[in-house]
Design an enzyme around this catalytic site. Sequence first.
Site, PDB file in Angstrom:
ATOM      1  N   GLY A  12       0.827  -1.203   0.000  1.00 19.36           N
ATOM      2  CA  GLY A  12       0.000   0.000   0.000  1.00 19.36           C
ATOM      3  C   GLY A  12       0.861   1.253   0.000  1.00 19.36           C
ATOM      4  N   ASP A  13       0.192   2.375  -0.134  1.00 17.65           N
ATOM      5  CA  ASP A  13       0.866   3.683  -0.087  1.00 17.65           C
ATOM      6  C   ASP A  13       1.893   3.858  -1.201  1.00 17.65           C
ATOM      7  OD1 ASP A  13      -0.558   4.181   2.307  1.00 17.65           O
ATOM      8  OD2 ASP A  13       0.911   2.972   3.370  1.00 17.65           O
ATOM      9  N   GLU A  14       1.628   3.271  -2.353  1.00 13.11           N
ATOM     10  CA  GLU A  14       2.576   3.376  -3.477  1.00 13.11           C
ATOM     11  C   GLU A  14       2.373   4.668  -4.269  1.00 13.11           C
ATOM     12  OE1 GLU A  14       0.387   0.877  -3.216  1.00 13.11           O
ATOM     13  OE2 GLU A  14       1.481  -0.992  -2.868  1.00 13.11           O
ATOM     14  N   LYS A  16      -0.982   5.478  -5.494  1.00 14.73           N
ATOM     15  CA  LYS A  16      -2.039   5.173  -6.476  1.00 14.73           C
ATOM     16  C   LYS A  16      -2.928   6.372  -6.737  1.00 14.73           C
ATOM     17  CE  LYS A  16      -3.434   1.777  -3.841  1.00 14.73           C
ATOM     18  NZ  LYS A  16      -2.319   1.678  -2.903  1.00 14.73           N
ATOM     19  N   GLY A  40      -5.998   5.481   2.202  1.00 10.80           N
ATOM     20  CA  GLY A  40      -5.796   6.925   2.212  1.00 10.80           C
ATOM     21  C   GLY A  40      -5.088   7.288   0.923  1.00 10.80           C
ATOM     22  N   HIS A  41      -5.796   7.903   0.008  1.00  5.83           N
ATOM     23  CA  HIS A  41      -5.216   8.259  -1.280  1.00  5.83           C
ATOM     24  C   HIS A  41      -4.985   9.763  -1.318  1.00  5.83           C
ATOM     25  CE1 HIS A  41      -6.993   4.358  -3.157  1.00  5.83           C
ATOM     26  NE2 HIS A  41      -5.975   4.139  -2.361  1.00  5.83           N
ATOM     27  N   GLN A 224      -5.104  -0.265  -0.882  1.00  3.92           N
ATOM     28  CA  GLN A 224      -4.033  -1.028  -0.213  1.00  3.92           C
ATOM     29  C   GLN A 224      -3.046  -1.539  -1.274  1.00  3.92           C
ATOM     30  OE1 GLN A 224      -7.475  -1.953   1.090  1.00  3.92           O
ATOM     31  NE2 GLN A 224      -7.096  -0.170   2.321  1.00  3.92           N
ATOM     32  N   ARG A 303       0.057   7.278  11.298  1.00  3.11           N
ATOM     33  CA  ARG A 303       1.154   6.466  11.865  1.00  3.11           C
ATOM     34  C   ARG A 303       2.384   6.550  10.971  1.00  3.11           C
ATOM     35  NH1 ARG A 303      -1.316   0.582  12.483  1.00  3.11           N
ATOM     36  NH2 ARG A 303      -2.333   1.176  10.548  1.00  3.11           N
ATOM     37  N   ARG A 305       5.279   5.334   8.691  1.00  2.00           N
ATOM     38  CA  ARG A 305       5.441   4.104   7.910  1.00  2.00           C
ATOM     39  C   ARG A 305       6.859   3.580   8.082  1.00  2.00           C
ATOM     40  NH1 ARG A 305       2.883   7.188   2.890  1.00  2.00           N
ATOM     41  NH2 ARG A 305       0.710   7.111   3.534  1.00  2.00           N
ATOM     42  N   GLY A 416       7.522  13.614  -8.620  1.00  2.00           N
ATOM     43  CA  GLY A 416       7.163  14.598  -7.596  1.00  2.00           C
ATOM     44  C   GLY A 416       5.679  14.486  -7.304  1.00  2.00           C
TER      45      GLY A 416
HETATM   46  P1  IMP Z   1      -6.998  -3.101   8.242  1.00  2.00           P
HETATM   47  O1  IMP Z   1      -7.123  -2.963   6.755  1.00  2.00           O
HETATM   48  O2  IMP Z   1      -7.425  -1.878   8.988  1.00  2.00           O
HETATM   49  O3  IMP Z   1      -7.651  -4.355   8.743  1.00  2.00           O
HETATM   50  O4  IMP Z   1      -5.440  -3.273   8.585  1.00  2.00           O
HETATM   51  C1  IMP Z   1      -4.707  -4.437   8.217  1.00  2.00           C
HETATM   52  C2  IMP Z   1      -3.296  -4.091   7.784  1.00  2.00           C
HETATM   53  O5  IMP Z   1      -3.354  -3.389   6.545  1.00  2.00           O
HETATM   54  C3  IMP Z   1      -2.550  -3.146   8.740  1.00  2.00           C
HETATM   55  O6  IMP Z   1      -1.182  -3.483   8.708  1.00  2.00           O
HETATM   56  C4  IMP Z   1      -2.760  -1.771   8.123  1.00  2.00           C
HETATM   57  O7  IMP Z   1      -1.749  -0.876   8.496  1.00  2.00           O
HETATM   58  C5  IMP Z   1      -2.690  -2.127   6.661  1.00  2.00           C
HETATM   59  N1  IMP Z   1      -3.409  -1.174   5.817  1.00  2.00           N
HETATM   60  C6  IMP Z   1      -4.737  -1.041   5.659  1.00  2.00           C
HETATM   61  N2  IMP Z   1      -5.018  -0.083   4.762  1.00  2.00           N
HETATM   62  C7  IMP Z   1      -3.846   0.395   4.328  1.00  2.00           C
HETATM   63  C8  IMP Z   1      -3.488   1.393   3.360  1.00  2.00           C
HETATM   64  O8  IMP Z   1      -4.309   2.013   2.702  1.00  2.00           O
HETATM   65  N3  IMP Z   1      -2.149   1.600   3.190  1.00  2.00           N
HETATM   66  C9  IMP Z   1      -1.212   0.890   3.865  1.00  2.00           C
HETATM   67  N4  IMP Z   1      -1.498  -0.045   4.767  1.00  2.00           N
HETATM   68  C10 IMP Z   1      -2.810  -0.298   4.999  1.00  2.00           C
END
Ligand code: IMP
Length: 443
Positions: A12-14, A16, A40-41, A224, A303, A305, A416
């Site tokens: 996730g968080d690439e 997108k 979170g986009h 994700q 949080r 990363r 960027g």
């Molecule tokens: P959940 O999706 O809230 O159940 O969390 C499960 C795992 O996925 C945890 O490690 C979260 O930090 C991670 N996670 C969920 N959504 C995202 C995202 O959009 N980006 C990065 N990590 C995510």
Amino acid sequence: MANLLVLGTQWGDEGKGKIVDLLTPAFDVVARYQGGHNAGHTVYVGGNKVVLHLIPSGILRAGTLCVIGNGLVLAPPAFFREVADLEARGVEAGPDRLAVSRGAHLIMPWHPIVERLSEERRGEKRIGTTCRGIGPAYEDKAARLGVRAGDLADLGVLREKIEDNLAAKNPVLRASGLPPLDAAAVLEEYAGWAAKLVPYLRDVPELLHERMARGDRVLFEGAQGALLDVDHGTYPFVTSSNPTAGGAATGLGVGPRTIHGVLGITKAYTTRVGAGPFPTELRDETGRRIAARGDEFGASTGRPRRCGWFDAVAVRYACRTNGVDRIALTKPDVLAGLEEVPVCTGYRYKGEKLGSFPVESWVLEKAVPEYRVLRGWPDGALGGAADFDALPPAFVEYVRVLEGLVETRVGVVSTGVAREDTLLIDAEIGGLVDLARLRAASD
Ligand code: IMP
């Protein structure tokens, strides 16, 4: 080519959000197929930061229809917070622009409570979830107890479902010393959401079928990343849905052949939020430098990363399990200024070379990465490059080495945060995206 699937190939968080926003003018519909407001986009428009959690980033481009599929879990308060935020910025987010599948499951008030209890119970072994009720809502879906968006259309049905759920949930709350939830109060709250949400509800498979039949192009948007997939990710340290490509078919009710191409969004390094194995993690000053330069703080929870080097074993696995046609490489500017940039090319486990990405988290936890060290590129050298050839040779080499290791071509490089800081480097990306239409919309 008509329809494109965009997904993350890491944890996730690439980036997108930015790429979807950039490509949206070449599409008529943007459809999300899984997850919830755990995502979170982040998109920067005109210097302003916009963070979307549940609503597809395509909403920022007028004229695009955005769709929330049955594969999502939707928290009505989060949905309407986002609608209000968008409208305050002058972005129209009413039912004309936004369709919600009747089959989407609702996050109910008990879901975040049950999740916190479960994370507390796990203690040291907790997953580090976003605590938004995502996992428990999917659990109830699989347990066939879930409340779906379509149920809001009949308050009698809604009442019965709330009562059935609380008959199962309240004993758990009581046993944990928490007060039980009152069915009448939940019904009253959700009757209020029903009045607002029902106008958005649509038969999404039918809607998409009609749109595609008339030649409209659809961008399928994953949330994700592939390595957080409940089936193909680093289980149990995963989310509870299927961000991988197959999730688009089940999460929207479209056939697999409606997905004509897959663009894998891949960060030039690796990050992960929450717990779970991360072989290339940097727990040192370099890791902190990358986090600071890359603004690596969760868009949903704030949080920090965890950061580490690019892991080609993991990304090759993601490219294979998703049939990725091209990669969009994001945030290489964050690595600029480093003398050397190592890339993980393989793992050893108990002294033996591992042939592929292990499906067992407990193996990955102990996997020792092997690196190939590449030359770094100078600070500031990527911004403003007009084309790929104008980029520093060391960076071009980085891209070529990555392509070889993950067995997939890089089609886009993002240098960027702004929409303008993007290079379409591979002419063949035109096979995935109508570049003429994209250019016309940007002029
Ligand atoms: P959940 O999706 O809230 O159940 O969390 C499960 C795992 O996925 C945890 O490690 C979260 O930090 C991670 N996670 C969920 N959504 C995202 C995202 O959009 N980006 C990065 N990590 C995510």
